[in-house]
Design a protein around this motif. Sequence first.
Motif, short mmCIF file in Angstrom:
data_model
loop_
_atom_site.label_atom_id
_atom_site.label_comp_id
_atom_site.label_asym_id
_atom_site.label_seq_id
_atom_site.Cartn_x
_atom_site.Cartn_y
_atom_site.Cartn_z
N SER A 241 4.00 5.62 -5.60
CA SER A 241 3.97 5.61 -7.06
C SER A 241 2.93 6.60 -7.58
O SER A 241 3.17 7.32 -8.56
CB SER A 241 3.64 4.22 -7.59
N PHE A 242 1.77 6.64 -6.95
CA PHE A 242 0.71 7.57 -7.37
C PHE A 242 1.19 9.01 -7.21
O PHE A 242 0.97 9.84 -8.10
CB PHE A 242 -0.57 7.33 -6.56
N VAL A 243 1.83 9.33 -6.10
CA VAL A 243 2.33 10.69 -5.87
C VAL A 243 3.35 11.06 -6.94
O VAL A 243 3.34 12.17 -7.48
CB VAL A 243 2.93 10.82 -4.45
N LYS A 244 4.24 10.13 -7.29
CA LYS A 244 5.23 10.40 -8.34
C LYS A 244 4.56 10.60 -9.69
O LYS A 244 4.97 11.46 -10.47
CB LYS A 244 6.26 9.27 -8.42
N GLY B 138 0.82 -1.21 0.00
CA GLY B 138 0.00 0.00 0.00
C GLY B 138 0.85 1.26 0.00
O GLY B 138 0.57 2.21 -0.73
N VAL B 139 1.91 1.27 0.79
CA VAL B 139 2.82 2.42 0.83
C VAL B 139 3.49 2.60 -0.53
O VAL B 139 3.60 3.72 -1.03
CB VAL B 139 3.86 2.26 1.96
#
Length: 175
Positions: free
Chosen positions: A34-37, A28-29
């Motif tokens: 990855s989403f933030v990047k 999950g982390v």
Amino acid sequence: VLVLVIVTEHAPFVVMQVAFSLIVLFVGVLLVRSFVKLTSVDPGFAMSDVLLVSWEAVQRMERNQQRAAVLHVLDRLRDVPGVAAVSAAEDNVLSRFGYNVPVPGSASEIIESTLARVTPGFFETMKIPLLAGRTFTFGDFDFERPTVVIVNEPFAKRYFGGQPPVGSRLDIRWG
């Protein structure tokens, strides 16, 4: 340091549940990171102040009727106050189409390519920079003339081997 050890007949199941929970937490982390990047990646085109409209009715028209209808709608939209630029694409430009382009001088190497037909002004509307050549004109939008294409830099380097692509020809096959 306080360590609490509980010994029961279900201890192996508790250990497995804790281990599985830690794995899920770790994954999950990684997904959140990855989403933030991904949200900070520049896609190379405008992502704000752009309106995408799907117009299914035009697909049922004959080619020349499609052209006339699209050009008429684009002209009307240009007259709307606050509209800075207008263009159209035949399909979703981010989708993939099965075009194969054989690399010159190679009997087996083929480049899988995405093709999207767009109207003049598309690159300006989407704020996509052009590195060489020119953007499309209304003369290029005539179905009776040879097809004009604009390629991206990685395609040009691979297909043309460092030679300038402007004015060159492509061998495009549906595949």
